[in-house]
Enzyme design. Structure first.
Site, short mmCIF file in Angstrom:
data_model
loop_
_atom_site.label_atom_id
_atom_site.label_comp_id
_atom_site.label_asym_id
_atom_site.label_seq_id
_atom_site.Cartn_x
_atom_site.Cartn_y
_atom_site.Cartn_z
N TYR A 42 -2.21 0.55 2.28
CA TYR A 42 -3.05 1.67 2.68
C TYR A 42 -2.25 2.98 2.70
O TYR A 42 -2.83 4.06 2.65
CB TYR A 42 -3.65 1.46 4.07
CG TYR A 42 -4.64 0.33 4.20
CD1 TYR A 42 -5.05 -0.43 3.09
CD2 TYR A 42 -5.18 0.00 5.44
CE1 TYR A 42 -5.94 -1.47 3.24
CE2 TYR A 42 -6.08 -1.03 5.59
CZ TYR A 42 -6.45 -1.78 4.49
OH TYR A 42 -7.35 -2.82 4.63
N GLN A 155 -9.43 -12.56 7.07
CA GLN A 155 -10.14 -11.29 6.98
C GLN A 155 -10.81 -11.18 5.61
O GLN A 155 -10.15 -11.22 4.58
CB GLN A 155 -9.18 -10.11 7.18
CG GLN A 155 -9.89 -8.78 7.23
CD GLN A 155 -8.96 -7.61 7.48
OE1 GLN A 155 -8.99 -6.61 6.77
NE2 GLN A 155 -8.10 -7.71 8.51
N PRO A 183 -17.90 -4.15 7.25
CA PRO A 183 -19.02 -4.80 7.94
C PRO A 183 -20.33 -4.02 7.84
O PRO A 183 -21.37 -4.57 8.19
CB PRO A 183 -18.53 -4.87 9.39
CG PRO A 183 -17.59 -3.72 9.52
CD PRO A 183 -16.89 -3.63 8.20
#
Length: 271
Positions: A42, A155, A183
């Site tokens: 990231y 995950q 989500p």
């Protein structure tokens, strides 16, 4: 080291404005978040660490998760993996991680080498829990054969349009967490009439309903990304809404039969 993972956390993935995650993490902690999720690729671990350091919340009260092993990061050697984990710790400004994930079971990922190094960091107390990400059942089976430590979490993308029934069942059977990324399906769930109907009934937002639906499932946690205080507050309120959802509400969302997977790499194990 925090042994219990809060069921709602702050996801921090973004393509730009990485430096802003320092302020965003600090804000999230002020609002009550105690679970922060990031990753080596990231490119924001340094800023996440700055946010943690700037917050008045003690480090031991924050469940901090990061990931490494992402196709071609780090290099193929054992020493590269060790250096990568130590680099995560350094950038985050912490001497331990509550949870360390294998980001993808692809590319440089070698089950034996990767998981043996993870096990060593776990045995040394530097990593509180070992997790995996984007794993399918066969990948989970192989990892369980190698690790002495339990798999704490898998995950994966999970939302009302990608409910991951098989992986949720595996999580219940193995008693590990399924941590849902994306989500809210990057907003695609907001216009679903089933979700809007439930939202209207409870005077809630579609985001709250989608997150509460996930939280109604056993062994599921969520890490919605939010870049504004307003969205952070809105998402966090799902923790209270889940208690108000009825079986009818849940079944209504369960019945959505459209399927959308947003993160679908060529190297993904399901392809």
């Amino acid at each position: 080291m925090s042994g219990r993972m809060p069921r709602i956390g702050l996801g921090t993935y973004s393509d730009d404005d990485r430096h802003r995650w320092a302020d965003r993490v600090e804000t999230a902690l002020e609002l009550g978040y105690r679970h922060v999720d990031t990753a080596q690729v990231y490119g924001n671990e340094e800023y996440v660490g700055e946010g943690l350091a700037a917050s008045d919340v003690p480090r031991q009260e924050v469940f901090l998760a990061t990931k490494t092993v992402h196709v071609d990061v780090p290099g193929p050697d054992r020493s590269d993996l060790t250096d990568a984990i130590e680099g995560c710790l350094d950038r985050l400004g912490t001497d331990y991680l509550d949870l360390l994930y294998v980001h993808w079971p692809a590319g440089v990922y070698d089950p034996e080498t990767t998981l043996e190094v993870y096990q060593e960091f776990y045995d040394d107390g530097v990593v509180g829990h070992i997790g995996v990400s984007n794993f399918e059942p066969e990948n989970l089976d192989r990892a369980r054969e190698i690790l002495d430590a339990p798999i704490f979490a898998n995950q994966v993308e999970c939302h009302p349009l990608c409910p991951q029934d098989e992986l949720r069942a595996y999580a219940r059977e193995d008693d590990h967490w399924l941590v849902a990324y994306c989500p809210l399906a990057r907003g695609e769930v907001f216009d679903r009439p089933e979700i809007r109907a439930v939202a209207d009934r409870h005077d809630a937002s579609p985001a709250q309903v989608s997150l509460a639906w996930l939280l109604s499932k056993e062994n599921v946690a969520v890490i919605p990304k939010a870049s504004s205080e307003e969205h952070m507050r809105d998402n966090f309120a799902a923790c209270e809404l889940v208690e108000d959802l009825t079986e009818e509400d849940i079944e209504r969302i369960d019945a959505i039969d459209d399927r959308t997977r947003l993160i679908d790499r060529e190297y993904a194990p399901w392809n």
